[in-house]
Design a protein around this motif. Sequence first.
Motif, short mmCIF file in Angstrom:
data_model
loop_
_atom_site.label_atom_id
_atom_site.label_comp_id
_atom_site.label_asym_id
_atom_site.label_seq_id
_atom_site.Cartn_x
_atom_site.Cartn_y
_atom_site.Cartn_z
N SER A 1 45.43 39.04 49.56
CA SER A 1 45.84 39.24 50.85
C SER A 1 45.04 40.63 51.71
N GLU A 2 45.38 41.37 50.99
CA GLU A 2 44.54 42.62 52.09
C GLU A 2 43.07 42.11 52.70
N VAL A 3 43.10 41.99 51.43
CA VAL A 3 40.89 41.73 51.31
C VAL A 3 40.34 40.77 52.25
N TYR A 4 41.19 39.40 52.09
CA TYR A 4 41.30 38.30 53.15
C TYR A 4 41.33 38.31 54.64
N THR A 5 42.10 39.10 54.97
CA THR A 5 42.37 39.59 56.33
C THR A 5 41.86 40.82 56.32
N THR B 1 32.83 39.44 55.10
CA THR B 1 31.89 38.91 55.01
C THR B 1 32.66 37.32 55.50
N GLU B 2 32.39 36.78 56.05
CA GLU B 2 32.07 34.65 55.94
C GLU B 2 31.89 34.55 54.65
N ASP B 3 30.56 34.84 53.96
CA ASP B 3 30.63 34.55 52.68
C ASP B 3 31.98 34.93 51.32
N GLY B 4 32.44 35.86 51.69
CA GLY B 4 33.37 36.84 51.07
C GLY B 4 34.65 35.86 51.07
N ARG B 5 34.95 35.86 52.38
CA ARG B 5 35.89 34.51 52.08
C ARG B 5 36.38 33.32 52.18
N ALA C 1 29.85 36.93 41.97
CA ALA C 1 30.07 38.55 41.58
C ALA C 1 28.91 39.44 42.86
N LYS C 2 28.29 38.50 43.09
CA LYS C 2 27.35 39.39 44.68
C LYS C 2 27.85 39.53 45.74
N ILE C 3 28.65 38.61 46.40
CA ILE C 3 29.51 38.64 46.97
C ILE C 3 31.32 38.86 46.87
N ASP C 4 31.66 38.71 45.73
CA ASP C 4 32.85 38.50 45.59
C ASP C 4 33.30 40.19 46.21
N PRO C 5 34.26 39.35 47.92
CA PRO C 5 35.36 40.43 48.40
C PRO C 5 35.74 42.05 47.89
N LEU C 6 36.39 41.82 46.49
CA LEU C 6 37.54 42.09 45.43
C LEU C 6 36.54 42.93 45.09
N ILE C 7 35.63 42.66 44.16
CA ILE C 7 34.48 44.06 44.15
C ILE C 7 34.30 44.73 44.87
N LYS C 8 34.00 44.52 45.33
CA LYS C 8 33.73 44.72 46.76
C LYS C 8 34.27 46.65 46.87
N LYS C 9 35.57 45.55 47.71
CA LYS C 9 36.37 46.73 47.88
C LYS C 9 37.08 47.06 46.26
N GLY C 10 36.71 46.96 45.77
CA GLY C 10 37.20 47.68 44.34
C GLY C 10 36.40 49.18 44.11
N ARG C 11 34.63 48.81 44.49
CA ARG C 11 34.05 49.89 44.01
C ARG C 11 34.87 50.99 44.93
N LYS C 12 35.21 50.75 45.78
CA LYS C 12 35.17 51.74 46.94
C LYS C 12 36.82 52.69 47.01
N GLU C 13 37.36 51.80 46.44
CA GLU C 13 39.10 51.76 46.13
C GLU C 13 39.55 52.63 44.94
N ALA C 14 40.07 53.12 45.12
CA ALA C 14 40.78 54.12 43.65
C ALA C 14 42.51 53.43 43.17
N GLY C 15 43.22 53.19 43.94
CA GLY C 15 43.84 52.14 43.63
C GLY C 15 44.32 50.56 43.65
N PRO C 16 45.39 50.39 43.10
CA PRO C 16 45.38 48.20 43.33
C PRO C 16 45.64 47.87 44.60
N PHE C 17 45.59 46.99 44.94
CA PHE C 17 44.54 46.48 46.19
C PHE C 17 45.68 44.55 45.87
N ARG C 18 46.68 44.17 47.13
CA ARG C 18 46.96 42.54 46.83
C ARG C 18 45.50 41.89 47.43
#
Length: 248
Positions: A99-103, A108-112, A80-97
């Motif tokens: 695949s957008e996060v992965y690319t 980070t390498e840990d997030g991927r 949960a501390k390095i989950d890229p979905l959570i990190k992006k979610g804290r910055k975004e207002a709308g939903p996201f795929r």
Amino acid sequence: MELRRIAVELDLFLKMTDDVAQSEQLFELLSAFALNFDCPWIAYGPLASERAFKPNREGSVVMWNYPAEWQERYSRMGYAKIDPLIKKGRKEAGPFRWSEVYTDENITEDGRRVLDEAATFGLRSGVTVPLHGPGGSFRFVSFAQSLDCELQNRAITYLQMAALRFHRMVTKFDTTTASERAHNLSPREIECIDLVSQGKSSWEIGTILGRSRNTIDFHLKNVMRKLDATSRTVAVVKALNLGIIQPP
């Protein structure tokens, strides 16, 4: 996917949530709705807990039906501390795929690695809906698929609407006082058991409330389960003793 049919399913989901008074039941309804989009896995977080339906440090409910092995590894590794979905979610207002996060060039390498490992457990693609509240509070709902595919924009909109409704209802339960949720009966369930106390059958209750007989039976079964009653008669007696309904 027939989006017109999904719109009908969304409307049904929104109506059914009016008659639910438990977070677990809401999660079941949300899970059933997500299956319309081939999303068998759902998470409502942040995932700071090791077990589903367990309050985290802030007292909020955590719900996820991800594969048990992935839940265990995710919690044990502190992802949960390095989950890229959570990190992006804290910055975004709308939903996201996902695949957008992965690319994303900023991942980070840990997030991927978290996303790669999730895929090995069957969570290959998905959508995350950020849920921002007052005071900087943050939660999210993630919908995951076992296939490498992308959901249509309209489908994502429907999932977002369902997630917002789910979050709003769960938040309401969290802020309800203990005395108010002592019996956990929804207003509709109280109506049904009250009418049973007046000698009404399921068919008669359905006619009065404008619901099908099967729907009324569903509500009354919930009443019996919540009150630990073996029959409708016993449920009526317990509801009267608890002051949930008044004598006819």
